[in-house]
Write a protein that holds these residues in place. Structure first.
Motif, PDB file in Angstrom:
ATOM      1  N   THR A 107       0.594  -1.066   0.086  1.00 58.52           N
ATOM      2  CA  THR A 107       0.022   0.308   0.222  1.00 58.52           C
ATOM      3  C   THR A 107       0.617   1.008  -0.275  1.00 58.52           C
ATOM      4  O   THR A 107       0.846   2.439  -0.588  1.00 58.52           O
ATOM      5  CB  THR A 107      -1.004  -0.250   1.119  1.00 58.52           C
ATOM      6  OG1 THR A 107      -1.469  -1.557   1.405  1.00 58.52           O
ATOM      7  CG2 THR A 107      -1.905   1.205   0.988  1.00 58.52           C
ATOM      8  N   GLU A 108       2.147   1.188   0.474  1.00 56.28           N
ATOM      9  CA  GLU A 108       2.416   2.357   0.972  1.00 56.28           C
ATOM     10  C   GLU A 108       3.729   2.341  -0.153  1.00 56.28           C
ATOM     11  O   GLU A 108       3.336   3.580  -0.918  1.00 56.28           O
ATOM     12  CB  GLU A 108       3.856   2.011   1.805  1.00 56.28           C
ATOM     13  CG  GLU A 108       3.601   2.044   3.206  1.00 56.28           C
ATOM     14  CD  GLU A 108       3.948   2.358   4.158  1.00 56.28           C
ATOM     15  OE1 GLU A 108       5.725   1.685   4.464  1.00 56.28           O
ATOM     16  OE2 GLU A 108       3.526   2.215   5.825  1.00 56.28           O
ATOM     17  N   ALA A 109       3.793   1.727  -1.061  1.00 63.51           N
ATOM     18  CA  ALA A 109       4.750   1.684  -2.303  1.00 63.51           C
ATOM     19  C   ALA A 109       3.650   2.541  -3.793  1.00 63.51           C
ATOM     20  O   ALA A 109       4.444   3.004  -4.496  1.00 63.51           O
ATOM     21  CB  ALA A 109       5.152   0.027  -3.041  1.00 63.51           C
ATOM     22  N   ALA A 110       2.670   1.578  -3.886  1.00 68.00           N
ATOM     23  CA  ALA A 110       1.515   2.541  -4.852  1.00 68.00           C
ATOM     24  C   ALA A 110       1.117   3.831  -4.532  1.00 68.00           C
ATOM     25  O   ALA A 110       1.035   4.820  -4.706  1.00 68.00           O
ATOM     26  CB  ALA A 110      -0.146   1.403  -4.512  1.00 68.00           C
ATOM     27  N   GLU A 111       1.352   3.838  -3.049  1.00 73.77           N
ATOM     28  CA  GLU A 111       0.770   5.763  -2.665  1.00 73.77           C
ATOM     29  C   GLU A 111       2.229   6.817  -3.326  1.00 73.77           C
ATOM     30  O   GLU A 111       1.958   7.176  -3.831  1.00 73.77           O
ATOM     31  CB  GLU A 111       0.716   5.509  -1.208  1.00 73.77           C
ATOM     32  CG  GLU A 111      -0.582   5.194  -0.737  1.00 73.77           C
ATOM     33  CD  GLU A 111      -1.053   5.745   0.242  1.00 73.77           C
ATOM     34  OE1 GLU A 111       0.272   5.612   1.942  1.00 73.77           O
ATOM     35  OE2 GLU A 111      -2.385   4.604   0.567  1.00 73.77           O
ATOM     36  N   GLU A 112       2.827   6.088  -2.972  1.00 77.52           N
ATOM     37  CA  GLU A 112       4.197   6.440  -3.213  1.00 77.52           C
ATOM     38  C   GLU A 112       4.558   6.748  -4.672  1.00 77.52           C
ATOM     39  O   GLU A 112       4.688   7.181  -5.078  1.00 77.52           O
ATOM     40  CB  GLU A 112       6.157   5.602  -2.712  1.00 77.52           C
ATOM     41  CG  GLU A 112       6.659   6.664  -1.952  1.00 77.52           C
ATOM     42  CD  GLU A 112       7.936   6.176  -2.093  1.00 77.52           C
ATOM     43  OE1 GLU A 112       9.240   5.891  -2.693  1.00 77.52           O
ATOM     44  OE2 GLU A 112       7.910   4.983  -1.353  1.00 77.52           O
ATOM     45  N   ALA A 113       4.123   5.611  -5.844  1.00 73.33           N
ATOM     46  CA  ALA A 113       4.467   5.449  -7.475  1.00 73.33           C
ATOM     47  C   ALA A 113       2.600   6.788  -7.329  1.00 73.33           C
ATOM     48  O   ALA A 113       3.839   7.463  -8.350  1.00 73.33           O
ATOM     49  CB  ALA A 113       4.040   4.551  -7.493  1.00 73.33           C
TER      50      ALA A 113
END
Lengths: 176, 495
Positions: free
Chosen positions: B470-476
């Motif tokens: 989730t954190e990676a998606a938000e970052e992308a």
């Protein structure tokens, strides 16, 4: 008429008579005095013997009711005795100097004291009895675990009375 | 005539005086003599009455001996005798079974002597022992009640009723009297005895009087303190640790061997200390829980030392007994040594198993709760390690006890001791099984907890992975938005 002159006592006769009367008087006085002294002596001795026998009976009765001799131990001789009775009270028989009697008699004289400890704590005056008030010596010898020999000498102004008794305990087994 | 009269006048008064004096003396002496005789007569009668009663009592005892207890004269109804002449007096007798007591009888004797009646009471117990015939009849109670208390067949039994009260008083005073008697036995002078008795301590004479030689000797005498003999009850039990030095002399005993006695005493002391310390430790834990552990640990250390000493002494005793048995002068002596050593060894072995059992009592009652209370595998593992160590120790104890049982297997021993030995080994085996079961349950609990912990770890790992994604998606998404914004800015500037 014949006048017969009346003969008077001679000096010798008078002296002899006076001496005889004095002698007889002295003897009689001595006899009375002796009777008084003898009576007093006999009275003292009789009293001594009576009191001793009464105390002896009391002492024997007390010891006879015992169940265990605590002191003296078997074979031991002591001037005091401690024993238990059938409800496990502890009684001690011991000597206490009697200064009044000692002063009168001019020797060491004691009272025989019986004190019973009934575990109420402290000294209980009611538990003390004076069995004899002029005793010169007292010995208890335990000859077996159930018997004791008592040897005591009681004194007064005119003599002494000694008794020796072998007393067996009657309560041997205790109650269950 | 007048001379004669004059002579008579002298003699008559003198004779009268002398007669009066003699009469006075005789009367006085006679009176005194009579008084004294009366007193002596009374005191003699007092003693003689007792002797009459005691003779009557002895006759009752003789009858019981003659008929046997089963056929005693008062078996079904009271036995009575009336006005039996004896020693110048006579006595009345009533003997009956004591109500509610087997092998007991109440003897009532009333004496009559010289017009005075006296009453005596004995309660006797019959000891039905053919091997101890001299001690068949034991006096339980002697009393001198009032004459009126002499019972009729159906009348009340006043004194017999008082015995129950005496019994209660006796029981209440028993301990106090024993304690006081023990203290008095140690006292060596009259003053301390009088003080301990609570009596009045007498003061000394106020004046100096001559002291007789015998009195001086008696005063200087120090009472002998008797030996402190232990109560014989323990020694009479089948599992008792054998006789102590109170029963066997201190000198060398060619039959039992002095070393055996000493070792027996040492062994008994050590094994008793082991049981006592173990019991104290567990009592501490029971009462104070975890807070009691420091105090309990001290006791366990004492117990461990005592156990070690017990084992060492047991080995020494068995070795010593072998020497004693080899040198025994007769078969009887050998058997005596064997019996004594076997009894002592079995008693100490029993103490060891008792101490082990005491520790494992908790496993029966608290094992489940212990394990359920532990929620981490690390805690269970720690407990498991402790229990495994305990299992090893118990196994070692069992092996050692079995070995000792083998050492004394051929010894002569009573059936009670033999049975006790079997029970002791069975008890040790039972304790071992208890700890083995506990270890198995702890292992199961450990496995269960480990599985639960693994599952929990896996779940936690999965949860962690989701969060990262989730954190990676938000970052992308943020990066993409920033790029779009930058592109728009560049395009604007170009235009």
């Amino acid at each position: 008429m014949c006048f017969q002159r009346r003969r008077a006592f001679t000096v010798v006769e008078l002296v002899v008579t006076v001496c005889l009367v004095a002698l007889i008087g002295t003897v009689v006085m001595r006899l009375f005095s002796s009777v008084g002294t003898t009576q007093q002596n006999l009275s003292h001795q009789a009293t001594l013997q009576m009191e001793s026998r009464r105390a002896f009976d009391h002492l024997v009765d007390q010891i006879r009711m015992g169940t265990d001799i605590v002191r003296p131990a078997t074979g031991e001789t002591l001037p005091y005795m401690v024993f238990k009775d059938v409800i496990n009270r502890m009684t001690i028989l011991y000597l206490e100097p009697n200064n009044d009697r000692a002063s009168v008699l001019g020797q060491r004289v004691y009272k025989l004291v019986a004190y019973q400890n009934d575990y109420k704590g402290g000294y209980q005056a009611d538990n003390e009895k004076i069995l004899l008030d002029s005793i010169r010596q007292l010995r208890f010898t335990s000859l077996s675990p159930t018997s004791v020999q008592v040897n005591a000498t009681v004194v007064n102004e005119k003599g002494e009375y000694q008794f020796l008794a072998h007393v067996g305990l009657m309560n041997l087994g205790g109650i269950e | 005539m007048s001379r004669k009269f004059a002579t008579r006048g002298m003699v008559l008064p003198l004779s009268l005086l002398a007669t009066l004096a003699v009469l006075g003396l005789v009367t006085t002496l006679g009176g005194l003599n009579q008084g004294l005789r009366t007193q002596i007569y009374r005191t003699n009668n007092h003693q003689l009455s007792f002797l009459i009663a005691y003779s009557a009592f002895s006759r009752v005892c003789a009858k019981v001996h003659a008929f046997s207890w089963a056929n005693r004269p008062f078996l079904t109804e009271p036995y009575t005798e009336t006005k039996i002449p004896l020693q110048g007096g006579h006595y009345d007798l009533l003997v009956e079974n004591t109500a509610g007591k087997d092998y007991q009888a109440d003897v009532y004797i009333r004496t009559h002597l010289a017009g005075i009646s006296r009453m005596y009471f004995w309660r006797i117990r019959f000891n039905d022992d053919l091997l101890d015939v001299s001690n068949n009849i034991i006096v339980e109670l002697y009393a001198t009640p009032d004459v009126e208390d002499f019972p009729t067949i159906n009348g009340p039994r006043k004194i017999a009723g008082q015995v129950e009260e005496m019994l209660a008083q006796r029981a209440a005073n028993q301990k106090k009297s024993d304690v006081l008697a023990a203290e008095l036995m140690k006292s060596v002078n009259t003053k301390s005895v009088i003080e301990k008795m609570g009596a009045r301590v007498p003061e000394d004479f106020q004046q100096e009087f001559p002291v007789s030689v015998t009195e001086e000797m008696m005063e200087a005498r120090v009472a002998v303190a008797p030996p402190d003999i232990q109560a014989p009850l323990a020694a009479e039990k089948p599992t008792a640790p054998g006789p102590s030095s109170s029963y066997i002399g201190i000198g060398y005993d060619s039959i039992s061997g002095n070393q055996i006695n000493e070792l027996s005493e040492k062994l008994t002391a050590a094994s008793e200390k082991l049981v006592e310390a173990t019991d104290k430790a567990w009592t501490e834990i029971d009462q104070n829980g975890v807070d009691g552990i420091p105090a309990a640990t001290e006791q366990w250390e004492i117990a461990a030392e005592a156990k070690q000493e017990t084992y060492e002494t047991l080995d020494s005793l068995i070795d010593e007994s072998k020497t004693g048995i080899a040198e025994a002068p007769s078969i009887e002596a050998r058997e005596a040594i064997e019996e004594m050593v076997a009894q002592t060894v079995v008693s100490s072995m029993n103490d060891i198993t008792t101490a082990i059992e005491r520790g494992y009592e908790h496993l029966v009652t608290g094992e489940g709760s212990y394990l359920e209370g532990l929620t981490t595998s690390a805690a269970v593992e720690s407990l498991l390690n402790d229990w495994k160590a305990a299992e090893e120790r118990t196994q070692a104890d069992l092996d050692r006890l079995t070995e000792m049982a083998g050492d004394i297997q051929g010894y002569s021993m009573t059936s009670e001791v033999s049975q006790k030995l079997t029970d002791t080994l069975a008890s040790a085996q039972e304790s071992l099984e208890k700890i083995q079961d506990a270890v198995a349950e702890a292992e199961a609990r450990l496995a269960e907890l480990k599985e639960l912990e693994a599952m929990a770890a896996a779940e936690q790992a999965a949860a962690s992975a989701d969060v990262a994604e989730t954190e990676a998606a938000e970052e992308a998404a943020a990066v993409s938005a920033a790029a779009e914004e930058a592109t728009a800015t560049v395009e604007g500037e170009m235009e």
